[in-house]
Design an enzyme around this catalytic site. Structure first.
Site, PDB file in Angstrom:
ATOM      1  N   GLY A  37       0.805  -1.204   0.000  1.00 11.50           N
ATOM      2  CA  GLY A  37       0.000   0.000   0.000  1.00 11.50           C
ATOM      3  C   GLY A  37       0.850   1.273   0.000  1.00 11.50           C
ATOM      4  N   GLY A  40      -3.425   1.182  -5.223  1.00 11.64           N
ATOM      5  CA  GLY A  40      -3.828   1.993  -6.388  1.00 11.64           C
ATOM      6  C   GLY A  40      -2.764   2.031  -7.457  1.00 11.64           C
ATOM      7  N   GLY A 176      16.667  18.300 -14.652  1.00 10.87           N
ATOM      8  CA  GLY A 176      16.378  17.204 -15.577  1.00 10.87           C
ATOM      9  C   GLY A 176      15.360  17.601 -16.622  1.00 10.87           C
ATOM     10  N   GLY A 177      15.627  17.213 -17.871  1.00 10.40           N
ATOM     11  CA  GLY A 177      14.741  17.603 -18.985  1.00 10.40           C
ATOM     12  C   GLY A 177      14.071  16.419 -19.634  1.00 10.40           C
ATOM     13  N   ASP A 307       7.666  -1.570 -14.403  1.00 15.36           N
ATOM     14  CA  ASP A 307       8.824  -0.711 -14.129  1.00 15.36           C
ATOM     15  C   ASP A 307       9.986  -1.482 -13.514  1.00 15.36           C
ATOM     16  OD1 ASP A 307       7.338   1.383 -15.065  1.00 15.36           O
ATOM     17  OD2 ASP A 307       7.466   2.603 -13.248  1.00 15.36           O
ATOM     18  N   HIS A 441     -12.657  16.259 -43.248  1.00 11.09           N
ATOM     19  CA  HIS A 441     -12.107  17.593 -43.453  1.00 11.09           C
ATOM     20  C   HIS A 441     -13.050  18.622 -42.851  1.00 11.09           C
ATOM     21  CE1 HIS A 441     -10.126  20.979 -45.370  1.00 11.09           C
ATOM     22  NE2 HIS A 441     -11.341  21.396 -45.722  1.00 11.09           N
TER      23      HIS A 441
HETATM   24  C1  LIG Z   1       4.873  11.890 -12.513  1.00 11.36           C
HETATM   25  C2  LIG Z   1       4.724  10.662 -13.377  1.00 11.36           C
HETATM   26  C3  LIG Z   1       3.951  10.729 -14.522  1.00 11.36           C
HETATM   27  C4  LIG Z   1       3.794   9.598 -15.321  1.00 11.36           C
HETATM   28  N1  LIG Z   1       3.042   9.708 -16.463  1.00 11.36           N
HETATM   29  C5  LIG Z   1       2.875   8.629 -17.251  1.00 11.36           C
HETATM   30  C6  LIG Z   1       2.075   8.718 -18.435  1.00 11.36           C
HETATM   31  O1  LIG Z   1       1.534   9.770 -18.757  1.00 11.36           O
HETATM   32  N2  LIG Z   1       1.939   7.609 -19.200  1.00 11.36           N
HETATM   33  C7  LIG Z   1       2.531   6.416 -18.859  1.00 11.36           C
HETATM   34  O2  LIG Z   1       2.380   5.421 -19.584  1.00 11.36           O
HETATM   35  N3  LIG Z   1       3.307   6.314 -17.752  1.00 11.36           N
HETATM   36  C8  LIG Z   1       3.478   7.376 -16.935  1.00 11.36           C
HETATM   37  N4  LIG Z   1       4.227   7.261 -15.799  1.00 11.36           N
HETATM   38  C9  LIG Z   1       4.867   5.959 -15.504  1.00 11.36           C
HETATM   39  C10 LIG Z   1       3.847   4.942 -14.977  1.00 11.36           C
HETATM   40  O3  LIG Z   1       3.155   5.506 -13.892  1.00 11.36           O
HETATM   41  C11 LIG Z   1       4.551   3.642 -14.567  1.00 11.36           C
HETATM   42  O4  LIG Z   1       5.302   3.160 -15.670  1.00 11.36           O
HETATM   43  C12 LIG Z   1       3.563   2.553 -14.172  1.00 11.36           C
HETATM   44  O5  LIG Z   1       2.602   3.040 -13.276  1.00 11.36           O
HETATM   45  C13 LIG Z   1       4.312   1.358 -13.560  1.00 11.36           C
HETATM   46  O6  LIG Z   1       3.389   0.350 -13.208  1.00 11.36           O
HETATM   47  P1  LIG Z   1       3.898  -0.917 -12.379  1.00 11.36           P
HETATM   48  O7  LIG Z   1       2.729  -1.842 -12.291  1.00 11.36           O
HETATM   49  O8  LIG Z   1       5.158  -1.433 -12.943  1.00 11.36           O
HETATM   50  O9  LIG Z   1       4.274  -0.361 -10.925  1.00 11.36           O
HETATM   51  P2  LIG Z   1       3.416   0.406  -9.818  1.00 11.36           P
HETATM   52  O10 LIG Z   1       2.157   0.944 -10.334  1.00 11.36           O
HETATM   53  O11 LIG Z   1       4.358   1.347  -9.158  1.00 11.36           O
HETATM   54  O12 LIG Z   1       3.018  -0.742  -8.786  1.00 11.36           O
HETATM   55  C14 LIG Z   1       3.931  -1.302  -7.897  1.00 11.36           C
HETATM   56  C15 LIG Z   1       3.165  -1.758  -6.650  1.00 11.36           C
HETATM   57  O13 LIG Z   1       4.013  -2.598  -5.883  1.00 11.36           O
HETATM   58  C16 LIG Z   1       3.843  -2.315  -4.520  1.00 11.36           C
HETATM   59  N5  LIG Z   1       5.094  -2.738  -3.867  1.00 11.36           N
HETATM   60  C17 LIG Z   1       6.349  -2.293  -4.136  1.00 11.36           C
HETATM   61  N6  LIG Z   1       7.264  -2.981  -3.408  1.00 11.36           N
HETATM   62  C18 LIG Z   1       6.565  -3.875  -2.677  1.00 11.36           C
HETATM   63  C19 LIG Z   1       6.940  -4.865  -1.730  1.00 11.36           C
HETATM   64  N7  LIG Z   1       8.223  -5.111  -1.414  1.00 11.36           N
HETATM   65  N8  LIG Z   1       5.972  -5.572  -1.149  1.00 11.36           N
HETATM   66  C20 LIG Z   1       4.665  -5.370  -1.448  1.00 11.36           C
HETATM   67  N9  LIG Z   1       4.255  -4.452  -2.354  1.00 11.36           N
HETATM   68  C21 LIG Z   1       5.185  -3.725  -2.967  1.00 11.36           C
HETATM   69  C22 LIG Z   1       3.570  -0.811  -4.471  1.00 11.36           C
HETATM   70  O14 LIG Z   1       2.846  -0.461  -3.304  1.00 11.36           O
HETATM   71  C23 LIG Z   1       2.751  -0.608  -5.749  1.00 11.36           C
HETATM   72  O15 LIG Z   1       1.359  -0.658  -5.514  1.00 11.36           O
HETATM   73  C24 LIG Z   1       4.395   8.370 -14.956  1.00 11.36           C
HETATM   74  C25 LIG Z   1       5.167   8.290 -13.785  1.00 11.36           C
HETATM   75  C26 LIG Z   1       5.322   9.415 -13.001  1.00 11.36           C
HETATM   76  C27 LIG Z   1       6.153   9.306 -11.749  1.00 11.36           C
END
Ligand SMILES: Cc1cc2nc3c(=O)[nH]c(=O)nc-3n(C[C@H](O)[C@H](O)[C@H](O)COP(=O)(O)OP(=O)(O)OC[C@H]3O[C@@H](n4cnc5c(N)ncnc54)[C@H](O)[C@@H]3O)c2cc1C
Length: 473
Positions: A37, A40, A176-177, A307, A441
């Site tokens: 947690g 979301g 950072g850009g 990620d 168009h």
């Molecule tokens: C500011 C910002 C803007 C972004 N905008 C975009 C966009 O416009 N379009 C786009 O495609 N991507 C965007 N991204 C990137 C995108 O949000 C991520 O690539 C994506 O949400 C990754 O999903 P995920 O399932 O890999 O990880 P996450 O959604 O991070 O899920 C990982 C989950 O693992 C849980 N967790 C972690 N470690 C542990 C543990 N040891 N034990 C139990 N639970 C754990 C966490 O609580 C979390 O719920 C953005 C990122 C940021 C920071």
């Protein structure tokens, strides 16, 4: 210690983990989710959705400022930042509640996960889950700021902090850009904050083709954002209430100062504390968990997606990888990920950037013969009507068979307009076939017909087997 057994356990209930769990359940597997947690996931809580909600407000402010050119005078613009933030909070709560409803349909174990072996996962202090297969989907974290000397002492915002601000600083230096720096930097600038962006590369979005990055950089400068390209950050310090960034640009030292700093120097895979060393899963704090094309880690029972696997840190990629890994974990099908089209990406700057398929840089690096068509929004009727004339589209096609290899847009609604080319490329269209698609168009979308036509003309001029002089190699 409580022990529970499942067919598959997914560690992390973000976009990727949730998609994986849903896919596995639909295939009949008994699948459990683990998350410490808040529930979301990054996209909903601290990523895509909050940032785009905020950007909708800054775009509205910008459009109001520009409306005079359309003969509409809005008077002086008042930014109600508390309202903007509370609107964001409300929307995000709704998105999160809906997602949590979905997550809670699975057996859910809330707590920090750590592998004891490749069949046992400890969750928190008193639960051990046993499974034949695991999917690691623990996402990413903001890259450690330790590399910038003095930053920890001075204090700074990262994207998490920026999305939760209560009040606006008067001035801000973005370190950072990349895409997060571009999106948030422009948001704050349009909220009335004096923004500077400092980056090492020659233009914003260093990974994009130079024409795209250079043009975007110029638009930012034209808008009043100070963009310091080819600039090295040496250290950070504090003088009275101001934060100072000591930089070197082309051998010349300078001090930039602002009320606040926004650290946007990337994200790294979240592997800390997972116990990868206990299970033979190779993992690295910067490059994450390497996988093969079936998303399998170096342990044949354990997959890694999203990620944490660090291929392309995007939501649709995390979902795609999650679905592939889940099918492989449940059925053993050995399905492979193919990123050719999936690596499509967009940046919610204004004008927006969106890229599908190959970049020109990529084609040139691989020595692929291609033709290119380019068309400026400044020449496009509908864009002129809308007063949205910044940017251009370009399309690249194979010099061999005319197949569309890639396209890029820097322009209004780029994140939506790119989908037409995604669909065309999905079906393997050539530029000639693309040209036969009817376009309404006057629309922004019809701009794509121009680069397609230019490519087709160049191919026709080249004749079979010949390479036109303008064809870049
Ligand atoms: C500011 C910002 C803007 C972004 N905008 C975009 C966009 O416009 N379009 C786009 O495609 N991507 C965007 N991204 C990137 C995108 O949000 C991520 O690539 C994506 O949400 C990754 O999903 P995920 O399932 O890999 O990880 P996450 O959604 O991070 O899920 C990982 C989950 O693992 C849980 N967790 C972690 N470690 C542990 C543990 N040891 N034990 C139990 N639970 C754990 C966490 O609580 C979390 O719920 C953005 C990122 C940021 C920071």
């Amino acid at each position: 210690m409580q022990r529970h057994k499942h067919d598959l356990v997914v560690v992390g209930a973000g976009s990727g983990g949730f998609a994986a769990a849903r896919t596995a359940r639909d295939l009949g597997a008994d699948v459990a989710l683990v998350d410490h947690g808040p529930l979301g996931g990054l996209c909903i809580l601290r990523g895509c959705m909050p940032s785009k909600t905020l950007i909708a407000s800054s775009d509205a402010a910008h459009d109001m400022r520009e409306a005079g050119e359309l003969g509409v005078h809005a008077g002086s613009i008042r930014i109600d930042f508390p309202h903007i933030m509370s609107r964001k909070r409300e929307l995000i709560k709704g998105f999160a509640d809906y997602r949590i409803e979905g997550i809670e349909k699975f057996p859910l174990y809330e707590g920090r996960a750590r592998f004891l072996s490749d069949r046992e996962l400890q969750v928190g202090g008193d639960v051990v889950l046993q499974a034949e297969r695991f999917i690691i989907a623990t996402g990413s974290v903001v890259a450690p700021a330790g590399a910038v000397h003095g930053l920890q002492d001075v204090g700074y915002l990262d994207s998490d902090g920026a999305l939760e601000l209560e009040t606006l600083p008067k001035s801000l230096i973005v370190l950072g850009g990349g895409y997060i720096g571009c999106e948030l930097g422009q948001f704050f600038a349009r909220m009335g904050v004096k923004v500077s962006i400092v980056l090492r590369s020659q233009h914003l979005l260093s990974g994009e083709d130079h024409d795209v990055g250079e043009a975007l950089t110029q638009y930012y400068i034209d808008e009043g954002i100070d963009v310091y390209t080819r600039t090295q950050i040496m250290r950070v310090s504090k003088r009275a209430e101001q934060k100072i960034v000591h930089v070197v640009k082309e051998g010349v030292e300078a001090d930039l100062e602002a009320e606040e700093l926004l650290y946007c120097l990337g994200r790294v895979p979240n592997v800390a504390g997972l116990g990868c060393e206990n299970i033979g899963v190779e993992c690295h704090p910067i490059t994450g968990i390497p996988t093969d094309e079936t998303m399998l880690s170096t342990n044949p029972r354990i997959y890694a997606i999203g990620d944490v696997a660090a291929k392309h840190m995007l939501v649709h990629v995390a979902i795609y990888e999650g679905e592939v890994a889940a099918r492989n974990a449940v059925t053993g099908a050995g399905e492979r990920v193919v990123y050719d089209l999936v690596k499509t990406h967009t940046v919610f700057s204004d004008p927006q950037v969106a890229v599908v398929g190959e970049t020109e840089r990529g084609l040139q690096a691989r020595g692929v013969a291609y033709v290119k068509g380019v068309y400026d929004f400044a020449e496009h009727g509908k864009a002129m009507c809308l007063n949205k004339t910044k940017g251009f589209v370009k399309m690249m096609a194979s010099a061999e068979d005319g197949k569309i290899l890639g396209a890029a847009i820097l322009g209004p609604h780029g994140s939506d307009l790119i989908h037409e080319v995604i669909v065309a490329m999905h079906y393997g269209a050539t530029v000639k076939q693309f040209m036969s698609i009817p376009h309404l168009h006057p629309t922004l979308a019809e701009i794509w017909t121009y680069p397609a036509e230019e490519c087709a003309e160049k191919l026709a001029l080249a004749g079979p087997g010949e390479i036109h002089p303008e064809v870049a190699m």
